[in-house]
Design a protein around this motif. Structure first.
Motif, PDB file in Angstrom:
ATOM      1  N   SER A 294       0.818  -1.217   0.000  1.00 23.03           N
ATOM      2  CA  SER A 294       0.000   0.000   0.000  1.00 23.03           C
ATOM      3  C   SER A 294       0.848   1.261   0.000  1.00 23.03           C
ATOM      4  O   SER A 294       0.333   2.358  -0.171  1.00 23.03           O
ATOM      5  CB  SER A 294      -0.942   0.002   1.210  1.00 23.03           C
ATOM      6  N   GLY A 295       2.167   1.126   0.200  1.00 27.92           N
ATOM      7  CA  GLY A 295       3.062   2.282   0.170  1.00 27.92           C
ATOM      8  C   GLY A 295       2.979   3.174   1.391  1.00 27.92           C
ATOM      9  O   GLY A 295       3.344   4.340   1.343  1.00 27.92           O
ATOM     10  N   THR A 296       2.513   2.627   2.511  1.00 29.46           N
ATOM     11  CA  THR A 296       2.342   3.441   3.712  1.00 29.46           C
ATOM     12  C   THR A 296       3.430   3.229   4.758  1.00 29.46           C
ATOM     13  O   THR A 296       3.745   4.151   5.497  1.00 29.46           O
ATOM     14  CB  THR A 296       0.975   3.156   4.354  1.00 29.46           C
ATOM     15  N   THR A 297       3.968   2.027   4.846  1.00 28.13           N
ATOM     16  CA  THR A 297       5.013   1.755   5.831  1.00 28.13           C
ATOM     17  C   THR A 297       6.174   1.000   5.183  1.00 28.13           C
ATOM     18  O   THR A 297       6.024   0.393   4.137  1.00 28.13           O
ATOM     19  CB  THR A 297       4.478   0.896   7.006  1.00 28.13           C
ATOM     20  N   CYS A 298       7.308   1.042   5.843  1.00 23.47           N
ATOM     21  CA  CYS A 298       8.507   0.344   5.350  1.00 23.47           C
ATOM     22  C   CYS A 298       8.744  -0.881   6.233  1.00 23.47           C
ATOM     23  O   CYS A 298       9.345  -0.776   7.299  1.00 23.47           O
ATOM     24  CB  CYS A 298       9.709   1.269   5.400  1.00 23.47           C
ATOM     25  N   ASN A 299       8.248  -2.023   5.782  1.00 21.48           N
ATOM     26  CA  ASN A 299       8.432  -3.255   6.553  1.00 21.48           C
ATOM     27  C   ASN A 299       8.723  -4.456   5.658  1.00 21.48           C
ATOM     28  O   ASN A 299       8.762  -5.577   6.126  1.00 21.48           O
ATOM     29  CB  ASN A 299       7.214  -3.531   7.425  1.00 21.48           C
ATOM     30  N   LYS A 300       8.960  -4.232   4.382  1.00 15.63           N
ATOM     31  CA  LYS A 300       9.250  -5.315   3.437  1.00 15.63           C
ATOM     32  C   LYS A 300      10.746  -5.633   3.483  1.00 15.63           C
ATOM     33  O   LYS A 300      11.572  -4.752   3.353  1.00 15.63           O
ATOM     34  CB  LYS A 300       8.845  -4.876   2.041  1.00 15.63           C
ATOM     35  N   VAL A 301      11.082  -6.898   3.667  1.00 20.04           N
ATOM     36  CA  VAL A 301      12.477  -7.315   3.750  1.00 20.04           C
ATOM     37  C   VAL A 301      13.109  -7.222   2.362  1.00 20.04           C
ATOM     38  O   VAL A 301      12.548  -7.699   1.381  1.00 20.04           O
ATOM     39  CB  VAL A 301      12.606  -8.758   4.293  1.00 20.04           C
ATOM     40  N   LEU A 302      14.273  -6.570   2.287  1.00 16.97           N
ATOM     41  CA  LEU A 302      15.016  -6.440   1.036  1.00 16.97           C
ATOM     42  C   LEU A 302      16.382  -7.079   1.183  1.00 16.97           C
ATOM     43  O   LEU A 302      16.857  -7.323   2.291  1.00 16.97           O
ATOM     44  CB  LEU A 302      15.159  -4.956   0.655  1.00 16.97           C
ATOM     45  N   TYR A 303      17.041  -7.324   0.049  1.00 17.42           N
ATOM     46  CA  TYR A 303      18.311  -8.024   0.042  1.00 17.42           C
ATOM     47  C   TYR A 303      19.362  -7.188  -0.677  1.00 17.42           C
ATOM     48  O   TYR A 303      19.049  -6.323  -1.493  1.00 17.42           O
ATOM     49  CB  TYR A 303      18.142  -9.392  -0.638  1.00 17.42           C
ATOM     50  N   LYS A 304      20.631  -7.471  -0.377  1.00 21.06           N
ATOM     51  CA  LYS A 304      21.736  -6.708  -0.957  1.00 21.06           C
ATOM     52  C   LYS A 304      21.820  -6.901  -2.463  1.00 21.06           C
ATOM     53  O   LYS A 304      21.512  -7.957  -2.991  1.00 21.06           O
ATOM     54  CB  LYS A 304      23.067  -7.122  -0.325  1.00 21.06           C
ATOM     55  N   LEU A 305      22.254  -5.841  -3.142  1.00 19.47           N
ATOM     56  CA  LEU A 305      22.509  -5.928  -4.576  1.00 19.47           C
ATOM     57  C   LEU A 305      23.705  -6.820  -4.808  1.00 19.47           C
ATOM     58  O   LEU A 305      24.669  -6.834  -4.036  1.00 19.47           O
ATOM     59  CB  LEU A 305      22.808  -4.539  -5.152  1.00 19.47           C
ATOM     60  N   ASN A 306      23.700  -7.562  -5.891  1.00 19.58           N
ATOM     61  CA  ASN A 306      24.829  -8.432  -6.221  1.00 19.58           C
ATOM     62  C   ASN A 306      25.897  -7.655  -6.941  1.00 19.58           C
ATOM     63  O   ASN A 306      25.726  -6.818  -7.704  1.00 19.58           O
ATOM     64  CB  ASN A 306      24.377  -9.608  -7.068  1.00 19.58           C
TER      65      ASN A 306
END
Length: 89
Positions: free
Chosen positions: A77-89
């Motif tokens: 929904s673009g309201t909070t920052c809680n999505k797990v992300l990973y390092k760029l290769n």
């Protein structure tokens, strides 16, 4: 007489092969596991501040190198920052 029938059916057969080839080569709409660059944010001192480039797939969690603080992506929904992300290769 038989030659006349073959001449009439040949364009139909070619057209049918063209249609079959088009359907066989079109993508099926399913996404493969492809990682894509995504903007990541830290939640300190303010939520979703200071952006960093990360990936949406991988094995190593995206962090800020200086502070080792985890970076998150915006939720659906673009309201909070809680999505797990990973390092760029």
């Amino acid at each position: 007489m038989k030659t006349l029938n073959v001449k009439k059916l040949l364009p139909v057969a070619v057209f049918a092969l063209a249609i079959a080839g088009a359907f066989a080569s079109s993508p099926n709409g399913k996404a493969t596991n492809v990682s894509a660059p995504e903007q990541g944010y830290i939640n300190n001192p303010n939520p979703c501040s200071e952006s960093i480039d990360c990936n949406n797939q991988g094995s190593e969690i995206c962090t800020i190198e200086d502070t080792n603080q985890q970076v998150f992506g915006l939720n659906a929904s673009g309201t909070t920052c809680n999505k797990v992300l990973y390092k760029l290769n």
